[in-house]
Design an enzyme around this catalytic site. Structure first.
Site, PDB file in Angstrom:
ATOM      1  N   LYS A 185      15.813  17.816  24.876  1.00 50.17           N
ATOM      2  CA  LYS A 185      16.306  19.158  24.509  1.00 50.17           C
ATOM      3  C   LYS A 185      15.224  20.212  24.738  1.00 50.17           C
ATOM      4  O   LYS A 185      15.485  21.267  25.310  1.00 50.17           O
ATOM      5  CB  LYS A 185      16.722  19.180  23.046  1.00 50.17           C
ATOM      6  CG  LYS A 185      16.913  20.577  22.477  1.00 50.17           C
ATOM      7  CD  LYS A 185      17.316  20.599  21.021  1.00 50.17           C
ATOM      8  CE  LYS A 185      16.179  20.436  20.074  1.00 50.17           C
ATOM      9  NZ  LYS A 185      15.417  21.654  19.759  1.00 50.17           N
ATOM     10  N   ASN A 186      13.993  19.916  24.294  1.00 50.16           N
ATOM     11  CA  ASN A 186      12.965  20.950  24.315  1.00 50.16           C
ATOM     12  C   ASN A 186      12.357  21.166  25.700  1.00 50.16           C
ATOM     13  O   ASN A 186      11.665  22.150  25.916  1.00 50.16           O
ATOM     14  CB  ASN A 186      11.899  20.658  23.262  1.00 50.16           C
ATOM     15  CG  ASN A 186      12.472  20.798  21.851  1.00 50.16           C
ATOM     16  OD1 ASN A 186      13.531  21.404  21.677  1.00 50.16           O
ATOM     17  ND2 ASN A 186      11.809  20.225  20.872  1.00 50.16           N
ATOM     18  N   CYS A 244      15.390  26.818  13.479  1.00 49.49           N
ATOM     19  CA  CYS A 244      15.350  26.019  12.244  1.00 49.49           C
ATOM     20  C   CYS A 244      14.364  26.657  11.261  1.00 49.49           C
ATOM     21  O   CYS A 244      13.277  27.054  11.625  1.00 49.49           O
ATOM     22  CB  CYS A 244      14.909  24.589  12.556  1.00 49.49           C
ATOM     23  SG  CYS A 244      16.271  23.562  13.090  1.00 49.49           S
ATOM     24  N   ARG A 276       7.389  30.964  11.939  1.00 45.11           N
ATOM     25  CA  ARG A 276       7.655  30.886  13.382  1.00 45.11           C
ATOM     26  C   ARG A 276       7.440  32.233  14.071  1.00 45.11           C
ATOM     27  O   ARG A 276       8.351  32.824  14.654  1.00 45.11           O
ATOM     28  CB  ARG A 276       9.041  30.314  13.626  1.00 45.11           C
ATOM     29  CG  ARG A 276       9.208  29.010  12.879  1.00 45.11           C
ATOM     30  CD  ARG A 276      10.334  28.183  13.303  1.00 45.11           C
ATOM     31  NE  ARG A 276      10.067  27.534  14.582  1.00 45.11           N
ATOM     32  CZ  ARG A 276      10.966  26.726  15.138  1.00 45.11           C
ATOM     33  NH1 ARG A 276      12.117  26.536  14.564  1.00 45.11           N
ATOM     34  NH2 ARG A 276      10.703  26.154  16.289  1.00 45.11           N
ATOM     35  N   ASP A 317       8.086  16.803  14.876  1.00 45.76           N
ATOM     36  CA  ASP A 317       9.547  16.613  14.921  1.00 45.76           C
ATOM     37  C   ASP A 317       9.967  15.209  14.513  1.00 45.76           C
ATOM     38  O   ASP A 317      11.161  14.934  14.401  1.00 45.76           O
ATOM     39  CB  ASP A 317      10.093  16.911  16.328  1.00 45.76           C
ATOM     40  CG  ASP A 317       9.972  18.374  16.663  1.00 45.76           C
ATOM     41  OD1 ASP A 317      10.169  18.726  17.835  1.00 45.76           O
ATOM     42  OD2 ASP A 317       9.661  19.168  15.756  1.00 45.76           O
ATOM     43  N   ARG A 324      22.669  20.315  16.937  1.00 39.76           N
ATOM     44  CA  ARG A 324      21.874  21.185  17.820  1.00 39.76           C
ATOM     45  C   ARG A 324      21.001  20.353  18.746  1.00 39.76           C
ATOM     46  O   ARG A 324      20.679  20.774  19.848  1.00 39.76           O
ATOM     47  CB  ARG A 324      20.968  22.097  16.987  1.00 39.76           C
ATOM     48  CG  ARG A 324      21.690  23.151  16.198  1.00 39.76           C
ATOM     49  CD  ARG A 324      20.732  24.080  15.511  1.00 39.76           C
ATOM     50  NE  ARG A 324      19.779  24.647  16.466  1.00 39.76           N
ATOM     51  CZ  ARG A 324      18.788  25.462  16.108  1.00 39.76           C
ATOM     52  NH1 ARG A 324      18.622  25.777  14.838  1.00 39.76           N
ATOM     53  NH2 ARG A 324      17.964  25.954  17.005  1.00 39.76           N
TER      54      ARG A 324
HETATM   55  C1  EPZ Z   1       8.727  23.890  19.675  1.00 40.04           C
HETATM   56  O1  EPZ Z   1       8.866  24.960  18.751  1.00 40.04           O
HETATM   57  C2  EPZ Z   1       9.929  23.003  19.452  1.00 40.04           C
HETATM   58  N1  EPZ Z   1      11.140  23.776  19.711  1.00 40.04           N
HETATM   59  C3  EPZ Z   1       9.942  22.482  18.020  1.00 40.04           C
HETATM   60  O2  EPZ Z   1      11.002  21.543  17.931  1.00 40.04           O
HETATM   61  C4  EPZ Z   1       8.638  21.732  17.753  1.00 40.04           C
HETATM   62  O3  EPZ Z   1       8.619  21.362  16.388  1.00 40.04           O
HETATM   63  C5  EPZ Z   1       7.445  22.639  18.057  1.00 40.04           C
HETATM   64  O4  EPZ Z   1       7.547  23.126  19.418  1.00 40.04           O
HETATM   65  C6  EPZ Z   1       6.129  21.891  17.918  1.00 40.04           C
HETATM   66  O5  EPZ Z   1       6.128  20.779  18.772  1.00 40.04           O
HETATM   67  C7  EPZ Z   1      11.505  23.973  21.002  1.00 40.04           C
HETATM   68  O6  EPZ Z   1      10.838  23.534  21.924  1.00 40.04           O
HETATM   69  C8  EPZ Z   1      12.776  24.738  21.216  1.00 40.04           C
HETATM   70  P1  EPZ Z   1       5.109  26.143  18.464  1.00 40.04           P
HETATM   71  P2  EPZ Z   1       7.907  26.260  18.892  1.00 40.04           P
HETATM   72  O7  EPZ Z   1       5.088  27.480  19.083  1.00 40.04           O
HETATM   73  O8  EPZ Z   1       7.632  26.494  20.321  1.00 40.04           O
HETATM   74  C9  EPZ Z   1       2.593  28.713  15.451  1.00 40.04           C
HETATM   75  C10 EPZ Z   1      12.937  20.581  17.118  1.00 40.04           C
HETATM   76  O9  EPZ Z   1      13.128  19.970  16.057  1.00 40.04           O
HETATM   77  N2  EPZ Z   1       2.849  29.833  16.346  1.00 40.04           N
HETATM   78  O10 EPZ Z   1       4.469  24.992  19.172  1.00 40.04           O
HETATM   79  O11 EPZ Z   1       8.508  27.342  18.078  1.00 40.04           O
HETATM   80  C11 EPZ Z   1       3.850  28.239  14.726  1.00 40.04           C
HETATM   81  O12 EPZ Z   1       4.069  29.027  13.570  1.00 40.04           O
HETATM   82  C12 EPZ Z   1      12.133  21.856  17.097  1.00 40.04           C
HETATM   83  O13 EPZ Z   1      13.348  20.223  18.243  1.00 40.04           O
HETATM   84  C13 EPZ Z   1       2.170  31.040  16.123  1.00 40.04           C
HETATM   85  O14 EPZ Z   1       1.388  31.180  15.186  1.00 40.04           O
HETATM   86  O15 EPZ Z   1       6.612  25.717  18.156  1.00 40.04           O
HETATM   87  C14 EPZ Z   1       3.517  26.812  14.405  1.00 40.04           C
HETATM   88  O16 EPZ Z   1       2.741  26.773  13.224  1.00 40.04           O
HETATM   89  C15 EPZ Z   1      11.736  22.273  15.687  1.00 40.04           C
HETATM   90  N3  EPZ Z   1       2.408  32.078  16.966  1.00 40.04           N
HETATM   91  C16 EPZ Z   1       2.647  26.372  15.582  1.00 40.04           C
HETATM   92  O17 EPZ Z   1       2.216  27.570  16.227  1.00 40.04           O
HETATM   93  C17 EPZ Z   1       3.271  31.986  18.035  1.00 40.04           C
HETATM   94  O18 EPZ Z   1       3.422  32.966  18.783  1.00 40.04           O
HETATM   95  C18 EPZ Z   1       3.379  25.527  16.601  1.00 40.04           C
HETATM   96  O19 EPZ Z   1       4.532  26.242  16.985  1.00 40.04           O
HETATM   97  C19 EPZ Z   1       3.948  30.761  18.233  1.00 40.04           C
HETATM   98  C20 EPZ Z   1       3.723  29.703  17.380  1.00 40.04           C
END
Ligand code: EPZ
Length: 433
Positions: A22-23, A120, A125, A308, A400
């Site tokens: 998915k991701n 989610c 986020r 995840d 989802r």
């Molecule tokens: C992706 O989310 C995935 N979603 C998430 O999967 C997954 O948990 C996550 O990566 C971590 O592997 C999709 O790919 C659609 P991040 P994403 O940006 O991109 C902080 C699932 O269950 N951050 O890697 O939103 C954030 O707050 C979903 O399939 C900032 O501070 O995650 C977090 O603490 C849930 N500023 C950390 O980075 C930003 O601009 C990691 O978030 C972006 C993120």
């Protein structure tokens, strides 16, 4: 309102085939609009998030054609570059990943607009790193009335250091940089398999991206991208979910169409707690015939233990013969399933970003609600272990990210049905007895 009704207590046994990731699909589907030629994408998981993103892509004018359930053709030629290229609010509210169109459209058309993302509820986020990357490439980014707008006369390659390892920001910046002028370096980039898949997809369209999968990604901008046919990698989290379900139910399951290397952190932990994982070329077999042992887990960016998979693993540890510590280092609100699990008899207390789990012998069935996608899958695993009936509501979250989840579980001998009414629940209970 759709719910799952489950009668647990028997081991999962047999074979299950994993769908596309998915991701990875969400980044790849968005990137497909970066050319005016037809792009054919195979192994697209048929889940709510991909369907909604494809609606959003149609919403900005691209043509989308389903060749079959898992193969889609996308052509960006019909997109009007002079339109506002605004991804409608309704789509972004349903899924977070519509924000990938920010980077894809900025890269190709030098402007884009997307409503601030939902997703989610597992933490704040923020998207500051996405914005930082776009600005580093020379774009102007404004947020007003809940809409993020980007615009650039020209995108110029730059050296971008990611303060936090972010999957989404890495993918979004990689897309915008692919059509920038000159060279971009992304330092402290995320290394998840889906980052590599999006980079490979863009390269198959004529991009010049090197180092994906390491923490330094080097991109040489090109003038334009061309059409391609590409197949998405298997979903490491769906695979991991079935691996953990096999172990928790003391079953014996072959999980097919996987890349074992992507599952190493999960395989290692399952072997550590007493399950038995055998790796083959494109499948893994997971067996367990006894109560599992406790362990400690800290979620980390890939190749660490994936966030995840944290809820699913916590359920398994909640049944182990000891105390486990689970530390969630990625998101600040990913223990919402603990209150639901407590209704099934789990003994877990949360202190900040740590859960202290005292294992119990078994769970009792209960009516619970899925708080988010992976927590919902974890509650299904718990219900499959509990030796009586459970009802899980809010399964829209689970749908989802998991294709045919109940069907696949039934294929492994699990007693689960998707129902709409209390009458359906009673019918299931009478049928199963
Ligand atoms: C992706 O989310 C995935 N979603 C998430 O999967 C997954 O948990 C996550 O990566 C971590 O592997 C999709 O790919 C659609 P991040 P994403 O940006 O991109 C902080 C699932 O269950 N951050 O890697 O939103 C954030 O707050 C979903 O399939 C900032 O501070 O995650 C977090 O603490 C849930 N500023 C950390 O980075 C930003 O601009 C990691 O978030 C972006 C993120």
């Amino acid at each position: 309102m759709e719910q799952y009704v489950i009668k647990g207590g028997q081991p999962l046994e047999g074979e299950v085939t994993i769908a596309g990731a998915k991701n990875a699909a969400l980044g790849i589907l968005a990137a497909a609009v970066m050319t005016d030629q037809e792009v054919i994408i195979e192994n697209v998981p048929n889940v709510r998030d991909t369907r909604v993103l494809l609606q959003a892509i149609q919403g900005i004018g691209a043509t989308v054609r389903y060749i079959d359930e898992h193969t889609v053709s996308i052509c960006g030629a019909a997109i009007n570059p002079n339109s506002d290229l605004c991804v409608d609010d309704e789509f972004i509210r349903k899924i977070r990943a519509s924000y990938y169109l920010l980077g894809a459209l900025l890269g190709k058309y030098k402007h884009s607009q997307v409503a601030l993302p939902g997703g989610c509820d597992i933490g704040a986020r923020p998207i500051d790193l996405h914005i930082k990357g776009f600005e580093a490439l020379g774009a102007q980014v404004d947020i007003a009335n809940g809409i993020i707008s980007t615009h650039a006369e020209e995108l110029i390659g730059n050296h971008i250091y990611m303060d936090v390892t972010s999957v989404g920001a890495t993918i979004n910046i990689m897309m915008a940089a692919a059509l920038a002028t000159g060279k971009t370096t992304i330092e402290n980039a995320a290394k998840e398999p889906h980052i590599v898949d999006v980079a490979n997809f863009l390269n198959s369209m004529g991009a010049n991206i090197k180092g994906a999968g390491t923490d330094v990604i080097r991109i040489r901008g090109v003038k334009e991208l061309h059409g391609t046919t590409y197949s998405i990698i298997p979903d490491q989290i769906e695979a991991g979910t079935f691996m953990v379900a096999a172990a928790a139910t003391k079953g014996d399951v072959v999980i097919k169409n996987v890349i074992p290397k992507h599952l190493e952190a999960i395989t290692s932990k399952l072997n550590e707690i007493g399950a038995h994982v055998i790796e083959y070329d494109d499948s893994v077999r997971v067996m367990s015939d006894k109560r599992l042992k406790p362990t400690n887990i800290k979620t980390l960016p890939y190749p660490g233990f994936p966030t995840d998979m944290q809820p699913q693993m916590a359920v398994t540890l909640a049944l182990s013969n000891g105390t486990s510590i689970v530390t969630e280092s990625i998101f600040e609100n990913r223990f919402k399933y603990v209150a639901e699990l407590a209704r099934m008899g789990a003994h877990i207390r949360v202190e900040g970003n740590t859960a202290i789990i005292d294992g119990v012998e078994s769970f009792s069935g209960a009516n619970v609600a899925a708080p988010d996608l992976r927590a919902g899958a974890a509650l299904v695993i718990a219900a499959l272990v509990a030796d009586d009936f459970s009802v899980i509501s809010d399964i829209k979250y689970i749908q989802r990210g998991y294709e045919k989840f109940d069907e696949k579980i039934r294929g492994l001998g699990g007693k689960i049905e998707k129902v709409d009414t209390d009458k359906d629940i009673q019918k299931f209970k009478l049928k199963i007895g």
